[in-house]
Every structure is written in structure tokens, then in C-alpha cells.
Design a protein around this motif. Sequence first.
Motif, PDB file in Angstrom:
ATOM      1  N   GLU A 256       7.179   4.226 -14.770  1.00 25.16           N
ATOM      2  CA  GLU A 256       6.793   6.151 -14.018  1.00 25.16           C
ATOM      3  C   GLU A 256       6.579   5.859 -13.177  1.00 25.16           C
ATOM      4  OE1 GLU A 256       4.136   6.974 -16.980  1.00 25.16           O
ATOM      5  OE2 GLU A 256       5.296   6.563 -18.805  1.00 25.16           O
ATOM      6  N   ALA A 257       5.697   5.156 -12.134  1.00 24.20           N
ATOM      7  CA  ALA A 257       5.064   5.665 -10.643  1.00 24.20           C
ATOM      8  C   ALA A 257       6.367   5.153  -9.476  1.00 24.20           C
ATOM      9  CB  ALA A 257       4.234   3.832 -10.439  1.00 24.20           C
TER      10      ALA A 257
ATOM     11  N   ASP B 119      12.172   9.614  -6.818  1.00 27.59           N
ATOM     12  CA  ASP B 119      11.928  11.388  -6.995  1.00 27.59           C
ATOM     13  C   ASP B 119      11.893  11.940  -5.275  1.00 27.59           C
ATOM     14  OD1 ASP B 119      14.315  10.388  -9.303  1.00 27.59           O
ATOM     15  OD2 ASP B 119      12.527  11.035 -10.504  1.00 27.59           O
ATOM     16  N   THR B 120      10.767  11.244  -4.774  1.00 25.67           N
ATOM     17  CA  THR B 120      10.434  12.084  -4.215  1.00 25.67           C
ATOM     18  C   THR B 120      11.409  11.951  -2.452  1.00 25.67           C
ATOM     19  OG1 THR B 120       8.096  11.029  -4.652  1.00 25.67           O
ATOM     20  CG2 THR B 120       8.357  12.337  -2.184  1.00 25.67           C
ATOM     21  N   LYS B 121      11.887  13.065  -2.533  1.00 22.09           N
ATOM     22  CA  LYS B 121      13.066  12.672  -1.425  1.00 22.09           C
ATOM     23  C   LYS B 121      12.436  12.628  -0.033  1.00 22.09           C
ATOM     24  CE  LYS B 121      15.385  16.948  -4.113  1.00 22.09           C
ATOM     25  NZ  LYS B 121      16.905  17.972  -3.172  1.00 22.09           N
ATOM     26  N   ALA B 122      11.138  12.557   0.477  1.00 20.48           N
ATOM     27  CA  ALA B 122      10.853  12.201   1.656  1.00 20.48           C
ATOM     28  C   ALA B 122      10.677  10.602   1.437  1.00 20.48           C
ATOM     29  CB  ALA B 122       9.163  13.328   1.712  1.00 20.48           C
TER      30      ALA B 122
ATOM     31  N   ASN C 192       1.274  -1.250   0.136  1.00 20.28           N
ATOM     32  CA  ASN C 192       0.086   0.003  -0.153  1.00 20.28           C
ATOM     33  C   ASN C 192       0.516   1.258   0.018  1.00 20.28           C
ATOM     34  OD1 ASN C 192      -2.196  -1.420  -0.503  1.00 20.28           O
ATOM     35  ND2 ASN C 192      -2.760  -1.182   1.596  1.00 20.28           N
ATOM     36  N   PRO C 193       2.067   1.198   0.573  1.00 16.65           N
ATOM     37  CA  PRO C 193       2.680   2.746   0.680  1.00 16.65           C
ATOM     38  C   PRO C 193       3.241   3.129  -0.835  1.00 16.65           C
ATOM     39  CG  PRO C 193       2.741   1.233   2.768  1.00 16.65           C
ATOM     40  CD  PRO C 193       2.138   0.412   1.966  1.00 16.65           C
ATOM     41  N   LEU C 194       3.491   2.026  -1.403  1.00 17.41           N
ATOM     42  CA  LEU C 194       4.299   2.064  -2.729  1.00 17.41           C
ATOM     43  C   LEU C 194       3.084   2.782  -3.666  1.00 17.41           C
ATOM     44  CD1 LEU C 194       5.888  -1.572  -3.298  1.00 17.41           C
ATOM     45  CD2 LEU C 194       6.881   0.795  -2.949  1.00 17.41           C
ATOM     46  N   GLY C 195       2.558   2.850  -3.441  1.00 23.48           N
ATOM     47  CA  GLY C 195       0.453   3.354  -4.342  1.00 23.48           C
ATOM     48  C   GLY C 195       1.112   2.586  -5.453  1.00 23.48           C
ATOM     49  N   GLN C 196       0.734   3.387  -6.496  1.00 31.91           N
ATOM     50  CA  GLN C 196       0.972   2.525  -8.637  1.00 31.91           C
ATOM     51  C   GLN C 196       2.273   1.918  -8.785  1.00 31.91           C
ATOM     52  OE1 GLN C 196      -1.881   2.919 -10.515  1.00 31.91           O
ATOM     53  NE2 GLN C 196      -2.837   3.737  -8.667  1.00 31.91           N
ATOM     54  N   CYS C 197       3.266   2.334  -7.789  1.00 36.70           N
ATOM     55  CA  CYS C 197       4.164   1.611  -7.946  1.00 36.70           C
ATOM     56  C   CYS C 197       4.311  -0.529  -7.886  1.00 36.70           C
ATOM     57  CB  CYS C 197       6.044   1.857  -7.100  1.00 36.70           C
ATOM     58  SG  CYS C 197       7.430   1.243  -7.362  1.00 36.70           S
TER      59      CYS C 197
ATOM     60  N   ILE D 132      10.672   1.872   1.916  1.00 34.66           N
ATOM     61  CA  ILE D 132       9.206   1.688   0.677  1.00 34.66           C
ATOM     62  C   ILE D 132      10.976   2.262  -0.725  1.00 34.66           C
ATOM     63  CG2 ILE D 132       7.940   2.683  -0.509  1.00 34.66           C
ATOM     64  CD1 ILE D 132       6.739   2.092   2.374  1.00 34.66           C
ATOM     65  N   LEU D 133      11.774   2.472  -0.367  1.00 36.15           N
ATOM     66  CA  LEU D 133      12.616   3.181  -1.258  1.00 36.15           C
ATOM     67  C   LEU D 133      13.238   1.799  -1.949  1.00 36.15           C
ATOM     68  CD1 LEU D 133      13.905   5.332  -3.526  1.00 36.15           C
ATOM     69  CD2 LEU D 133      15.167   6.246  -1.074  1.00 36.15           C
ATOM     70  N   TRP D 134      13.915   1.054  -1.546  1.00 41.88           N
ATOM     71  CA  TRP D 134      14.360  -0.081  -2.078  1.00 41.88           C
ATOM     72  C   TRP D 134      13.464  -1.140  -2.534  1.00 41.88           C
ATOM     73  CZ3 TRP D 134      13.136  -5.053  -1.241  1.00 41.88           C
ATOM     74  CH2 TRP D 134      12.183  -6.086   0.213  1.00 41.88           C
ATOM     75  N   GLN D 135      12.279  -1.352  -2.010  1.00 42.80           N
ATOM     76  CA  GLN D 135      11.158  -1.565  -2.761  1.00 42.80           C
ATOM     77  C   GLN D 135      10.382  -0.926  -4.039  1.00 42.80           C
ATOM     78  OE1 GLN D 135       7.856  -3.759  -0.644  1.00 42.80           O
ATOM     79  NE2 GLN D 135       8.331  -2.104   0.840  1.00 42.80           N
ATOM     80  N   ALA D 136      10.781   0.338  -4.287  1.00 40.12           N
ATOM     81  CA  ALA D 136      10.396   0.897  -5.288  1.00 40.12           C
ATOM     82  C   ALA D 136      11.962   0.481  -6.675  1.00 40.12           C
ATOM     83  CB  ALA D 136      10.541   2.792  -4.654  1.00 40.12           C
ATOM     84  N   PHE D 137      13.368   0.610  -6.150  1.00 39.44           N
ATOM     85  CA  PHE D 137      14.110   0.136  -6.963  1.00 39.44           C
ATOM     86  C   PHE D 137      14.089  -0.959  -7.248  1.00 39.44           C
ATOM     87  CE2 PHE D 137      16.783   3.965  -5.110  1.00 39.44           C
ATOM     88  CZ  PHE D 137      17.029   4.222  -6.034  1.00 39.44           C
ATOM     89  N   LYS D 138      13.141  -1.906  -6.744  1.00 37.09           N
ATOM     90  CA  LYS D 138      13.417  -3.514  -6.918  1.00 37.09           C
ATOM     91  C   LYS D 138      12.335  -3.839  -7.734  1.00 37.09           C
ATOM     92  CE  LYS D 138      11.792  -7.521  -5.609  1.00 37.09           C
ATOM     93  NZ  LYS D 138      10.823  -7.599  -6.972  1.00 37.09           N
ATOM     94  N   ILE D 139      11.661  -2.979  -7.995  1.00 39.26           N
ATOM     95  CA  ILE D 139       9.951  -3.189  -8.969  1.00 39.26           C
ATOM     96  C   ILE D 139      10.886  -2.615 -10.494  1.00 39.26           C
ATOM     97  CG2 ILE D 139       7.690  -2.862  -9.436  1.00 39.26           C
ATOM     98  CD1 ILE D 139       6.862  -2.740  -5.810  1.00 39.26           C
TER      99      ILE D 139
END
Length: 255
Positions: free
Chosen positions: A77-78, A84-87, A60-65, A92-99
Motif C-alpha cells: 500500500e505504501a 501513484d504520486t506523479k511528482a 528516507n525519501p521512500l518513507g513508509q515504502c 525513488i520510483l524505481w526503488q518503490a517498484f522494486k520493493i
Amino acid sequence: MNAPSHNSRKSARTLIFLDNFANHLHYRQIKSGIRTCSISFAVTAILLIPPAVAEQKTVNPLGQCGICQKDPGRCIEACSRLIDTKATPAEILWQAFKIRGDMKSRIGEPEHALADYTRAIALNPGNAGLYNNRGIAHTRQGRFDDAIRDFTRALDLAPGLARLYINRALAHFGKRQYADAVQDMDKAFNLDPEDARAFNNRGIALSRLGRFDDAIRDFDRAVALAPEYAIAFNNRGIAHAGKGAFDAAIQNREG
């Protein structure tokens, strides 16, 4: 990091994507008694974590990603917006990089996938799946030494996962280290003895070592576990041909 040669890149593509290849056993040559060393076996790769599978606890915290895996472009894109969101917090960030890395790998951009997996690992160095996925990306680029290091690190973190041994075996196969590949497959079978693709892969390595009878037994087991597994069926015929049993190879083809 070792730079891959043109030949190693070609080997990696064959290693990973051979499911998409036609079966190349030349039965006319076999029937006429012509032996050939140019016939290619079909190898099946097995992913520990299929592309785009994220940790369920934090989807859920990953949103569309975290829910866009059916559309790689939209997903990239998501995830990029989230990155790119510094906050964005590290968990969460490591999962965004993984996906995003998974999606880059899916669309055929392994170099970009490697960069994302490396950044994810920096944020979460204790995650075996990240090393596994980066190892697969290395394998696709023909960087087999780097792949073996990543799969070994993943095994240090998760020694009970059979597919990690299978993936490392494929990297050994890419280096023509067939004995090492067989050893890793043996370890995989100790953990999971019912995977048809694993029997197929060990059968290929055994064939490369000239152990055709052992290879045929593995292909038999693969076909018994998955009767529609055409790759293993094809490879069994090649193994019969390799030991000079051309009639058996033809019968394998015909029936």
C-alpha cells in the motif's frame, strides 16, 4: 515471453521451495535392493538480494515504502501510494517498484512482481539486482529461458557475484541442462568456495549426470560447512543409493 507449461510450473515450485518439503528418500526400498528413479533431490535456491532490501542511501525519501518490509500488505500500500504520486522522482520510483515487486513475490504473486521489476528496470537498467530478482520470479513461473536471460544480464553488470551464477544454474537445472548448471556452479565456487547451499546444488546436478562420486564429495563438503544442513545430508544418502551403495545410504540415514 514464453508461456510456461503446467509441468514447468510444477518444476519451478519444487526448485525454489523444496526447503519446505519433507525428505523423500525411501529407505525401505533401498534396504530391500529396489532401485528407483523417482526419488527427489532437495534443491536450495539462493537470492542475491533478499526481498525488500532497498538501497540504504535513499531509504528516507521512500518513507513508509522503505521501512515496512515486515508487513507485506502495508508495504504494498505504501509503495503504491508513492508510485501513484506523479511528482516522485525516477531515482525513488524505481526503488518503490522494486520493493513492491519483492513484496508481491513474497505473498505469492510472481506475475505482479514481474511487472514491477520490469518497470523498475526501465527506470534503472544498470542495476544487477533488479535483473536477478526478475529472474527469480521467472524461475518461479517456470519461464527458465527468460530467467537465464535475466541472470545473464545481471552477470554482465556484476560478474563478481557468485550467487548470480548459482541462480542461473538453478534455471539451467529447471531445463534439465545439468552440464550447464555444473559449469555455472564451478564459476560460483571460483568466487565463493564456502557456501554450503552451493555445494548442495552442484551435487544435485552432478547426480543427475550420473557422477555420483563427485556429487557425494560435494554433499560431504556441504555437510562439513553446515553440519545441521539436513537437505544436503539427505541428498548425500540419495547419491549413495544412486550408485548402488545401499548400505552407505542407510548408514547416512542412521548416522
